[in-house]
Scaffold this motif. Structure first.
Motif, mmCIF file in Angstrom:
data_model
loop_
_atom_site.group_PDB
_atom_site.id
_atom_site.type_symbol
_atom_site.label_atom_id
_atom_site.label_comp_id
_atom_site.label_asym_id
_atom_site.label_seq_id
_atom_site.Cartn_x
_atom_site.Cartn_y
_atom_site.Cartn_z
ATOM 1 N N SER A 196 -15.727 32.929 -67.707
ATOM 2 C CA SER A 196 -15.757 31.450 -67.752
ATOM 3 C C SER A 196 -14.203 30.899 -67.283
ATOM 4 C CB SER A 196 -16.147 30.830 -69.139
ATOM 5 O OG SER A 196 -16.152 29.574 -69.057
ATOM 6 N N ASN A 197 -14.206 29.894 -66.631
ATOM 7 C CA ASN A 197 -12.975 29.076 -66.491
ATOM 8 C C ASN A 197 -12.557 28.041 -67.601
ATOM 9 O OD1 ASN A 197 -12.531 30.327 -63.991
ATOM 10 N ND2 ASN A 197 -13.907 28.530 -62.869
ATOM 11 N N ASN A 198 -13.666 27.657 -68.417
ATOM 12 C CA ASN A 198 -13.559 26.899 -69.349
ATOM 13 C C ASN A 198 -13.727 27.017 -70.752
ATOM 14 O OD1 ASN A 198 -12.722 24.847 -67.242
ATOM 15 N ND2 ASN A 198 -15.203 24.604 -66.787
ATOM 16 N N GLU A 199 -14.823 27.671 -70.957
ATOM 17 C CA GLU A 199 -15.478 27.936 -72.421
ATOM 18 C C GLU A 199 -15.116 29.295 -72.933
ATOM 19 O OE1 GLU A 199 -16.501 25.508 -74.053
ATOM 20 O OE2 GLU A 199 -16.856 23.938 -72.629
ATOM 21 N N SER A 200 -15.193 29.251 -74.122
ATOM 22 C CA SER A 200 -15.096 30.813 -74.651
ATOM 23 C C SER A 200 -15.800 30.645 -75.961
ATOM 24 C CB SER A 200 -13.887 31.167 -75.184
ATOM 25 O OG SER A 200 -13.152 30.352 -76.059
ATOM 26 N N GLY A 201 -16.346 31.997 -76.368
ATOM 27 C CA GLY A 201 -17.240 32.134 -77.681
ATOM 28 C C GLY A 201 -18.741 32.496 -77.542
ATOM 29 N N ILE A 202 -19.266 32.560 -78.578
ATOM 30 C CA ILE A 202 -20.675 32.860 -78.509
ATOM 31 C C ILE A 202 -21.642 31.728 -78.687
ATOM 32 C CG2 ILE A 202 -20.799 33.647 -81.019
ATOM 33 C CD1 ILE A 202 -22.777 35.771 -80.318
ATOM 34 N N PHE A 203 -22.748 31.704 -77.768
ATOM 35 C CA PHE A 203 -23.324 30.392 -77.645
ATOM 36 C C PHE A 203 -24.890 30.832 -77.786
ATOM 37 C CE2 PHE A 203 -19.514 29.577 -75.632
ATOM 38 C CZ PHE A 203 -19.226 28.258 -76.147
ATOM 39 N N ASP A 204 -25.839 30.046 -78.766
ATOM 40 C CA ASP A 204 -27.041 30.211 -78.630
ATOM 41 C C ASP A 204 -27.760 29.313 -77.636
ATOM 42 O OD1 ASP A 204 -29.874 29.921 -79.714
ATOM 43 O OD2 ASP A 204 -29.333 30.490 -81.581
ATOM 44 N N LEU A 205 -28.617 30.086 -76.961
ATOM 45 C CA LEU A 205 -29.152 29.576 -75.805
ATOM 46 C C LEU A 205 -30.317 28.429 -76.064
ATOM 47 C CD1 LEU A 205 -29.485 32.546 -73.149
ATOM 48 C CD2 LEU A 205 -27.731 30.708 -73.192
ATOM 49 N N ASN A 206 -30.688 28.512 -77.190
ATOM 50 C CA ASN A 206 -31.648 27.350 -77.675
ATOM 51 C C ASN A 206 -30.787 26.230 -77.899
ATOM 52 O OD1 ASN A 206 -34.194 28.777 -77.945
ATOM 53 N ND2 ASN A 206 -33.141 29.989 -79.324
ATOM 54 N N ASP A 207 -29.576 26.341 -78.266
ATOM 55 C CA ASP A 207 -28.818 25.149 -78.405
ATOM 56 C C ASP A 207 -27.859 24.615 -77.338
ATOM 57 O OD1 ASP A 207 -29.365 25.161 -81.187
ATOM 58 O OD2 ASP A 207 -27.946 26.545 -81.695
ATOM 59 N N TYR A 208 -27.596 25.720 -76.371
ATOM 60 C CA TYR A 208 -26.902 25.452 -75.103
ATOM 61 C C TYR A 208 -27.539 26.153 -73.907
ATOM 62 C CZ TYR A 208 -23.257 24.522 -78.516
ATOM 63 O OH TYR A 208 -22.274 23.741 -79.752
ATOM 64 N N PRO A 209 -28.610 25.309 -73.524
ATOM 65 C CA PRO A 209 -29.423 26.225 -72.511
ATOM 66 C C PRO A 209 -28.876 26.180 -71.179
ATOM 67 C CG PRO A 209 -30.343 23.760 -72.950
ATOM 68 C CD PRO A 209 -29.260 24.346 -74.149
ATOM 69 N N GLU A 210 -27.865 25.453 -71.142
ATOM 70 C CA GLU A 210 -27.019 25.418 -69.695
ATOM 71 C C GLU A 210 -26.533 26.704 -69.403
ATOM 72 O OE1 GLU A 210 -24.313 23.020 -72.621
ATOM 73 O OE2 GLU A 210 -26.563 23.382 -72.179
ATOM 74 N N TYR A 211 -25.999 27.380 -70.603
ATOM 75 C CA TYR A 211 -25.194 28.716 -70.474
ATOM 76 C C TYR A 211 -26.154 29.994 -70.062
ATOM 77 C CZ TYR A 211 -21.352 26.170 -72.442
ATOM 78 O OH TYR A 211 -20.457 25.316 -72.737
ATOM 79 N N SER A 212 -27.349 29.409 -69.679
ATOM 80 C CA SER A 212 -28.215 30.633 -69.309
ATOM 81 C C SER A 212 -28.206 30.838 -67.872
ATOM 82 C CB SER A 212 -29.748 30.162 -69.555
ATOM 83 O OG SER A 212 -30.143 28.972 -69.040
ATOM 84 N N LEU A 213 -27.315 29.815 -67.304
ATOM 85 C CA LEU A 213 -27.279 29.828 -65.730
ATOM 86 C C LEU A 213 -25.958 30.706 -65.464
ATOM 87 C CD1 LEU A 213 -28.014 25.957 -64.900
ATOM 88 C CD2 LEU A 213 -29.507 28.093 -64.714
#
Length: 849
Positions: free
Chosen positions: A123-140
C-alpha cells in the motif's frame, strides 16, 4: 524439499529487455534470496532469447529458480500454484520491479499477523490489519500487490474461463476465510505503473463473467466487502456502448438484462451509495438502473441544478468545473475554448462571457458549441443509454487597444421549463496557455491574467507583471516537487528580458529531436536566405548525425534542450514543426512543463510529416493541439479537415504544398523500393510473428521469382522498414535485399518503383510521377478511413496477393517502370501545385500571418 518464505511468480513472453532486471531485483533482496525466496518463471512462448536468459539464471541458482512453460496467463498461474514451495505467494505483473527491502518489510508484517490474515497487500498510504466487515473497500486488492498464504490457497485456482477477472475471484475466495487483510505501507516499486487498458469484451467474455464470477459471488453477497467486489466489476459490463451492436438478436439482449438485474437486485443501495472506490459516473449509472428513474431539480432561488435518481444526488451542475483547453491572444482576439461535462443534454446548456469595462459598460459573448465525436468527448453511452455529455465551446472575443476590462463566465441551463445561470469554478487543462502556477500571459503589449473565476485584461506594465510573477513563484514553491528551481530561474529571466526582447521576432524550426530532413529543415533552409529581420533557429539533439550535417551548412542550428533553445523557445513568435506531438517541440517536456504555462505564447505551425489521408481527428483535434497552421497539399485534403471533426477555422488550413517537395529529384537507378508502414496492434513478438502482416512481408522479401527477375533485368530490391519494424529485422531473410538507412529523399530519387501498403510516403513518390503499387493482402490498417479512396484516387494498382504483386512488378520492370497515364492524371488532380515554390508559399504565409 526446501520450504521458502516466499514464492515469487513471474510470466514472461519475449521480455528479454526487462526480465533480467526483474530477476536481479529478486536475487538482490535484503531478505536473503538463497535461503528464503523461490522464483518461478513461466514462459508463454517467447522467441527472442528470453528463455535461454532465464535458464542461465536457473543454472546459477538451481535450488531457487524454476522455469516452466504454459500457454496463457491464468493457466500459468495455476501451474505455479501446483509447484510453489513458499509459505507466501506473490504474483508479479506488468513491468513492476520490487525495491530491495520490500520482502523484508512484508515478512515483518507476516511474522506479526500471520495467524490473523491470509493476504498481505502493498500500500502507498495505509498500514495495519483491517477487518473487511468494517473496511469493505480494502477487499479490492490488486493481485500484483498481494502476498498470499499458500495454505489458504489450497484447493483454490484461477478460473481460466475468465479473461480478466480470475484474479479478483481468486482473492475474493481467500479473504472470506479470515475476513481480514494486512496493508504494508511503503514505496515498494521502482518502475512507474503502467496504464491499464480496458478489456475488449466479447459475448463469450460477458457470459463467462455472469456464469463464473458474478453468480459465484452472489452466493455470499450478504457480506458488504463482497458487494464492493461485485460492484467494482460491473463497469466492465455497463461500458458496452450499444447492446444492439454487441448482441445478435433481441433474445440475447433480454437474457443479458435478466442476468444484470439478477445482480443489481442483490446489491444493497446503502452499501452502493457509500462505495467511494467506484468511479462516480459508473456508480450513478448503477443507481439509475436500480431506481429506473432520472430527473432534474431546478432551484431558481439559489441558481442550482440537481441531477437526481430518486433521492440520490447524481451531481450538482453548479459544482461542475469549467475546463479551459485554450486561452490565447492572437491577431487581436482573445480565443477561448473549453468544456463542461455533465449528465445534461448539450441542448440545455450554453455559455456566455460578460466583459465589463472601467467605465461601467459591458457586453456579452455567447460560446459556439462544437462536437468532437471521434475523441473521448463523444457522448458516453452505457448499454445503449446516453449517459454523459460534454459541452465544448469556442469563443472569439475582439481585444481593444489599451483595454482595461474583466471577463466572467456564466453557465446557462434551460430545459424549456426552468432557466438558471451559474458561475462555475474554472480550471485549466495541460497546454491551455495558463495554469494555477502561471496564471498570466503577456501578448501584444497587454496582460491577461486569471484570478477567482475572472480574467482581467490590462495594458502591459512591468511593475504589474513583476507582482504577478512573484505570486506565481510563491504558488510554485508551495507546490514543491522537482524542477521548481529551474522553473523559477527561467520565469524570472523571462520577466527581466521581456521589455528588451518583446519586439524580437523569433521562429523556431523542429522536425524531430533526433533527426531532420523533413519539412521543417527544408523550410528553414529557405527562410534563412530571406532578409526579413526575423531570427530563425533549427533545434535538434546535439549528438545526432543530422545536427553535425546541418551545423556545417547553416548558422543558427541549436542543441535541443540547451539553454539557448529554452530561452528562444519562451520568446518564439512561431514554432514551425513537422511533428504534431508537443513533446517533440517543448524543451521543458520532461521538466514539469506546466510550470511554464503563460510564457508559451507562440503560434504552433504544423507542416505535417505526411499527407493526411485518414480520419485522424481523434488525434489532431483543436482542443488539444490548437494549431495556428495546419499545412496541406491538396484541396481534397483541406476539405477533409475543415469539414471533419478537427474544428479548425478555415483560414488555419492553407493549401500550399510541402516544403520538402521542392527538393525532390528523380535519378532512377533501377531500384525497387519496399517501404511498408506499421501496425499499432502488434505490441510484442508473439503478436508480430503470428500476424498476416509479418507473413506477407516475409514472403515478399524472399520471393524467388521476384529476386531472379530483378537480377535478370539489373534491378536491386531495397527495403526501408518502419522504425517500429527495425527491431524485428532479424526475422527476415535479406540475403538478396539491401536494408537501407538512407534519407527518404535519397531513396525516392534513386528508386524506380515503390511497393507500399498504406504509408503516406507514396504521396512523395507519386509527386515525382513514379509508379506505386499498393499491397493490401490484409485489411488490417489501424487508422479510421478518411476521404482518400485507394480505388479511385490511388496513384497505382492495388493488389491483394503476392503472386499478383510480383507479376505487376515484373511487368513494370520490363517496361522501364513508367507511371501509367491514368495515375499521372490522378497525381495532377490531387496535388494543387506541381512547381518548386512550396517553400516560398509557406514562408510567405507565415510571414503574413
Amino acid at each position: 524439499m526446501n520450504i521458502f518464505d516466499f514464492s515469487v511468480i513471474k510470466i514472461f513472453d519475449n521480455d528479454s529487455s526487462s526480465i533480467s532486471e526483474f530477476i536481479n531485483s529478486i536475487t538482490h533482496q535484503k531478505h536473503d534470496f538463497k535461503d528464503n525466496i523461490e522464483l518461478i518463471l513461466i514462459d508463454l512462448g517467447s522467441i527472442d532469447g528470453s528463455n535461454q536468459l532465464v535458464l542461465d539464471y536457473k543454472s546459477e541458482f538451481p535450488e531457487n529458480i524454476k522455469v516452466l512453460e504454459a500457454e496463457d496467463k491464468y493457466g500459468a498461474y495455476n501451474l505455479a500454484l501446483e509447484n510453489a514451495r513458499g509459505k507466501f505467494i506473490h504474483f508479479s505483473e506488468n513491468q513492476d520491479i520490487l525495491n530491495e527491502n520490500t520482502l523484508s518489510i512484508v515478512y515483518k508484517s507476516i511474522s506479526k499477523y500471520s495467524d490473523e490474515a491470509d493476504i498481505f497487500a502493498l500500500s502507498n498510504n495505509e498500514s495495519g490489519i483491517f477487518d473487511l466487515n468494517d473496511y469493505p473497500e480494502y477487499s479490492l486488492i490488486d493481485l500484483d500487490c498481494a502476498f498470499i498464504n499458500r495454505n489458504a490457497a489450497e484447493g483454490i485456482s484461477f478460473n481460466e474461463k475468465l479473461s480478466d477477472c480470475a484474479d479478483k475471484l481468486f482473492i475474493s475466495q481467500i479473504i472470506q476465510k479470515k475476513e481480514k487483510v494486512v496493508l504494508v505501507k511503503g514505496k515498494h516499486f521502482t518502475s512507474p505503473e503502467e496504464e491499464s487498458e480496458e478489456e475488449t469484451l466479447s459475448k463469450e467474455n460477458v457470459q463467462n463473467k455472469f456464469d463464473y464470477f458474478f453468480n459465484f459471488l452472489l452466493k455470499c453477497c450478504d457480506k458488504p466487502y463482497i458487494q464492493y467486489i461485485i460492484a467494482n466489476e460491473l463497469p466492465s459490463i455497463i461500458h458496452i456502448e450499444d447492446l444492439n451492436d454487441f448482441f445478435d438478436n433481441d433474445k440475447e439482449i433480454d437474457e443479458f438484462w435478466r442476468s444484470l438485474y439478477k445482480i443489481l437486485d442483490c446489491l444493497d443501495m446503502g452499501i452502493l451509495k457509500e462505495n467511494n472506490t467506484l468511479n462516480s459516473n459508473d456508480k450513478s449509472f448503477l443507481i439509475y438502473l436500480i431506481n429506473k428513474e432520472f430527473h432534474i431539480e431546478v432551484k431558481n432561488e439559489s441558481d442550482e441544478v440537481f441531477l437526481m435518481s430518486d433521492d440520490y444526488l447524481i451531481n450538482d451542475l453548479s459544482k461542475h468545473r469549467l475546463r479551459f483547453d485554450i486561452v490565447e491572444a492572437v491577431d487581436g482576439f482573445l480565443n477561448l475554448s473549453g468544456s463542461l461535462t455533465s449528465n445534461c443534454y448539450p441542448r440545455d446548456i450554453t455559455f456566455k462571457a460578460i466583459r465589463k469595462f472601467e467605465n461601467g459598460k459591458s457586453e456579452e459573448f455567447r460560446g459556439k458549441y462544437v462536437e468532437y465525436p471521434t475523441t473521448n468527448r463523444k457522448i458516453k453511452r452505457f448499454l445503449g443509454i446516453s449517459w454523459e455529455f460534454t459541452y465544448n465551446f469556442d469563443m472569439k472575443i475582439p481585444l481593444k487597444a489599451d483595454e482595461k476590462s474583466s471577463l466572467t463566465f456564466k453557465t446557462l441551463f434551460s430545459d424549456g421549463k426552468n432557466s438558471v445561470e451559474m458561475e462555475n469554478n474554472i480550471i485549466f487543462r495541460e497546454f491551455a496557455g495558463l495554469s494555477v502556477q502561471g496564471n498570466y500571459l503577456i501578448k501584444d503589449n497587454r496582460i491577461i491574467f486569471f484570478r477567482l473565476k475572472t480574467f482581467y485584461i490590462l495594458p502591459y506594465s512591468y511593475i504589474k507583471v513583476l507582482k504577478l510573477e512573484l505570486k506565481s513563484i510563491v504558488r510554485i514553491l508551495r507546490l514543491g516537487g522537482p524542477f521548481i528551481t529551474q522553473a523559477i530561474f527561467y520565469r524570472l529571466l523571462y520577466v527581466m528580458l521581456y521589455p528588451f526582447w518583446k519586439n524580437k521576432k523569433i521562429w523556431l524550426f523542429v522536425d524531430r529531436q533526433e533527426s531532420a530532413d523533413d519539412n521543417a529543415e527544408h523550410l528553414f533552409k529557405y527562410s534563412i536566405e530571406q532578409d526579413d529581420g526575423i531570427t530563425k533557429y533549427f533545434a535538434i539533439n546535439k549528438d545526432c548525425d543530422d545536427y553535425r550535417r546541418l551545423n556545417k551548412d547553416c548558422d543558427n542550428v541549436i542543441a535541443f534542450g540547451s539553454f539557448k533553445h529554452k530561452l528562444n523557445y519562451l520568446f518564439s513568435e512561431k514554432i514551425v514543426i513537422s511533428q504534431v506531438t508537443r513533446a517533440r517541440l517543448n524543451p521543458f517536456t520532461h521538466e514539469n512543463n506546466r510550470l511554464y504555462e503563460g510564457l508559451n505564447t507562440y503560434k504552433f505551425c504544423f507542416l505535417q510529416h505526411g499527407v493526411t489521408k485518414d480520419d485522424i481527428s481523434w488525434w489532431i483535434k483543436k482542443f488539444h493541439k490548437n494549431l495556428y497552421m495546419f499545412l496541406t497539399v491538396s484541396e481534397m485534403e483541406r476539405q477533409s479537415i475543415i469539414n471533419g471533426h478537427y474544428n479548425y477555422d478555415e483560414d488555419r488550413v492553407p493549401v500550399l504544398g510541402f516544403p520538402r517537395f521542392d527538393n525532390l529529384t528523380s535519378k532512377s537507378e533501377k531500384q525497387i523500393l519496399i517501404i511498408p508502414t506499421w501496425r499499432r496492434d502488434l505490441e510484442n513478438y508473439k503478436d508480430f510473428i503470428s500476424s498476416g502482416y509479418y507473413e506477407n512481408l516475409k514472403n515478399l522479401l524472399s520471393d524467388e521469382r521476384l529476386i531472379e527477375k530483378c537480377d535478370e533485368l539489373g534491378y536491386k530490391i531495397v527495403f526501408k522498414p518502419h522504425p517500429e519494424l527495425l527491431k524485428f529485422r532479424g526475422l527476415f531473410k535479406l540475403d538478396n535485399i539491401e536494408l537501407s538507412d538512407e534519407p527518404f529523399q535519397k531513396l525516392f530519387e534513386k528508386a524506380s518503383l515503390m511497393i507500399t501498403d498504406f504509408s503516406s510516403v507514396a504521396f512523395d513518390f507519386a509527386y515525382l510521377k513514379k509508379p506505386v503499387i499498393y499491397y493490401h493482402e490484409n485489411d488490417d490498417y489501424h487508422y479510421e478511413k478518411g476521404y482518400y479512396d485507394y480505388q479511385t484516387m490511388g496513384f497505382g494498382e492495388i493488389v491483394y496477393n503476392s503472386d499478383e504483386l510480383v507479376s505487376k512488378v515484373i511487368k513494370y520492370m520490363e517496361n522501364d517502370c513508367i507511371m501509367k497515364e491514368e495515375y499521372v492524371s490522378r497525381v495532377y488532380s490531387f496535388f494543387k501545385y506541381h512547381d518548386k515554390d512550396n517553400c516560398k508559399r509557406v514562408y510567405e504565409w507565415l510571414y503574413n500571418h
